[in-house]
Design a protein around this motif. Structure first.
Motif, short mmCIF file in Angstrom:
data_model
loop_
_atom_site.label_atom_id
_atom_site.label_comp_id
_atom_site.label_asym_id
_atom_site.label_seq_id
_atom_site.Cartn_x
_atom_site.Cartn_y
_atom_site.Cartn_z
N TYR A 22 23.82 11.89 -7.87
CA TYR A 22 22.88 11.39 -6.87
C TYR A 22 21.44 11.71 -7.25
O TYR A 22 21.09 12.83 -7.60
CB TYR A 22 23.19 12.00 -5.51
N ASN A 23 20.62 10.68 -7.17
CA ASN A 23 19.18 10.84 -7.40
C ASN A 23 18.51 9.64 -6.75
O ASN A 23 18.82 8.50 -7.08
CB ASN A 23 18.87 10.88 -8.89
N ASP A 24 17.62 9.90 -5.79
CA ASP A 24 17.01 8.80 -5.04
C ASP A 24 15.59 8.49 -5.51
O ASP A 24 14.86 7.78 -4.81
CB ASP A 24 17.04 9.07 -3.55
N SER A 25 15.20 9.00 -6.65
CA SER A 25 13.88 8.70 -7.17
C SER A 25 13.90 7.35 -7.89
O SER A 25 14.82 7.06 -8.66
CB SER A 25 13.44 9.76 -8.16
N PRO A 26 12.89 6.50 -7.65
CA PRO A 26 12.84 5.22 -8.37
C PRO A 26 12.86 5.40 -9.89
O PRO A 26 13.40 4.55 -10.60
CB PRO A 26 11.52 4.60 -7.91
N TYR B 235 22.21 7.10 2.13
CA TYR B 235 21.18 6.37 2.88
C TYR B 235 19.98 7.25 3.14
O TYR B 235 20.10 8.46 3.31
CB TYR B 235 21.74 5.93 4.24
N ARG B 236 18.83 6.61 3.22
CA ARG B 236 17.69 7.36 3.72
C ARG B 236 17.88 7.54 5.22
O ARG B 236 18.53 6.72 5.89
CB ARG B 236 16.36 6.65 3.42
N GLU B 237 17.31 8.61 5.74
CA GLU B 237 17.58 9.00 7.12
C GLU B 237 17.21 7.90 8.12
O GLU B 237 17.95 7.66 9.08
CB GLU B 237 16.80 10.28 7.43
N SER B 238 16.11 7.22 7.88
CA SER B 238 15.61 6.27 8.87
C SER B 238 16.45 4.99 8.99
O SER B 238 16.26 4.22 9.94
CB SER B 238 14.16 5.88 8.54
N VAL B 239 17.38 4.77 8.06
CA VAL B 239 18.20 3.56 8.15
C VAL B 239 19.66 3.88 8.47
O VAL B 239 20.46 2.95 8.66
CB VAL B 239 18.13 2.72 6.85
N LYS B 240 19.99 5.15 8.54
CA LYS B 240 21.38 5.52 8.87
C LYS B 240 21.78 4.96 10.22
O LYS B 240 21.03 5.05 11.19
CB LYS B 240 21.53 7.04 8.86
N GLY B 241 22.96 4.37 10.27
CA GLY B 241 23.45 3.77 11.50
C GLY B 241 22.98 2.34 11.71
O GLY B 241 23.50 1.64 12.59
N ARG B 242 22.00 1.89 10.92
CA ARG B 242 21.50 0.52 11.04
C ARG B 242 21.81 -0.32 9.80
O ARG B 242 22.09 -1.51 9.93
CB ARG B 242 19.99 0.52 11.28
N GLY C 54 0.78 -1.23 0.00
CA GLY C 54 0.00 0.00 0.00
C GLY C 54 0.81 1.28 0.00
O GLY C 54 0.25 2.37 0.09
N LYS C 55 2.13 1.16 -0.09
CA LYS C 55 3.00 2.34 -0.08
C LYS C 55 3.81 2.41 -1.36
O LYS C 55 3.97 1.44 -2.09
CB LYS C 55 3.92 2.29 1.14
N GLU C 56 4.34 3.61 -1.61
CA GLU C 56 5.18 3.80 -2.78
C GLU C 56 6.58 3.22 -2.53
O GLU C 56 7.03 3.11 -1.39
CB GLU C 56 5.28 5.29 -3.11
N ARG C 57 7.22 2.90 -3.62
CA ARG C 57 8.59 2.42 -3.52
C ARG C 57 9.48 3.55 -3.04
O ARG C 57 9.38 4.68 -3.53
CB ARG C 57 9.06 1.90 -4.89
N GLU C 58 10.37 3.26 -2.09
CA GLU C 58 11.22 4.30 -1.52
C GLU C 58 12.68 3.90 -1.52
O GLU C 58 13.04 2.72 -1.41
CB GLU C 58 10.78 4.64 -0.08
N PHE C 59 13.50 4.92 -1.64
CA PHE C 59 14.94 4.75 -1.64
C PHE C 59 15.42 4.29 -0.27
O PHE C 59 14.93 4.76 0.77
CB PHE C 59 15.59 6.09 -1.99
N VAL C 60 16.38 3.36 -0.26
CA VAL C 60 16.99 2.90 0.98
C VAL C 60 18.47 3.30 1.04
O VAL C 60 18.91 3.95 2.00
CB VAL C 60 16.87 1.38 1.14
N ALA C 61 19.22 2.92 0.03
CA ALA C 61 20.65 3.20 0.03
C ALA C 61 21.20 3.05 -1.38
O ALA C 61 20.61 2.35 -2.20
CB ALA C 61 21.40 2.26 0.98
N ALA C 62 22.31 3.72 -1.64
CA ALA C 62 22.96 3.60 -2.94
C ALA C 62 24.46 3.77 -2.78
O ALA C 62 24.93 4.35 -1.79
CB ALA C 62 22.42 4.64 -3.92
N ILE C 63 25.20 3.25 -3.75
CA ILE C 63 26.65 3.37 -3.74
C ILE C 63 27.11 3.67 -5.15
O ILE C 63 26.58 3.14 -6.13
CB ILE C 63 27.29 2.08 -3.19
N ILE C 64 28.08 4.57 -5.25
CA ILE C 64 28.66 4.92 -6.55
C ILE C 64 29.76 3.92 -6.86
O ILE C 64 30.66 3.70 -6.04
CB ILE C 64 29.23 6.35 -6.53
#
Length: 123
Positions: free
Chosen positions: A103-107, A59-66, A40-50
């Motif tokens: 950098y671009n975090d859009s699907p 990283y998205r803010e909510s997963v930083k450090g985890r 029921g939610k949109e696809r969201e960015f989690v993390a990326a590496i160049i």
């Protein structure tokens, strides 16, 4: 053309850990990353590496450090180590590749996708 195949999802309790893997074949892309989509939610960015240069990570803010994204260029593998998992991390996780190092975090900025792997965190 690039092909992405995820693995490593599963069921884990709150506070547990999982490591997702993504096997990448075909032409190398400048950016590879992870997205997730909960029901029921949109696809969201989690993390990326160049994949060029110094291997900058995002990283998205909510997963930083985890969560930690990493890659093994010799094996053409991308990983996502997920620690201290929370129920809100429950989603289908997708590996994706982008044909730019900007950098671009859009699907919509990512043109290649894997089939996804389910991660379920029980409370």
């Amino acid at each position: 053309q690039v092909e992405l195949v995820e693995s490593g999802g599963g069921l884990v309790q709150t506070g547990g850990s999982l490591r997702l893997s993504c096997a990448i074949s075909g032409r190398s892309r400048p950016t590879v990353g992870w997205f997730r989509q909960a029901p029921g939610k949109e696809r969201e960015f989690v993390a990326a590496i160049i994949t060029w240069g110094d291997g900058t990570t995002y990283y998205r803010e909510s997963v930083k450090g985890r969560f930690t994204i990493s890659r093994d260029s010799a094996k053409n593998m991308l990983y996502l180590q997920m620690n201290s998992l929370k129920p809100e991390d429950t989603a289908v996780y997708y590996c994706a590749a982008r044909n730019s190092y900007v950098y671009n975090d859009s699907p919509t900025a990512f043109g290649a996708w894997g089939q996804g792997t389910q991660v379920t965190v029980s409370s």
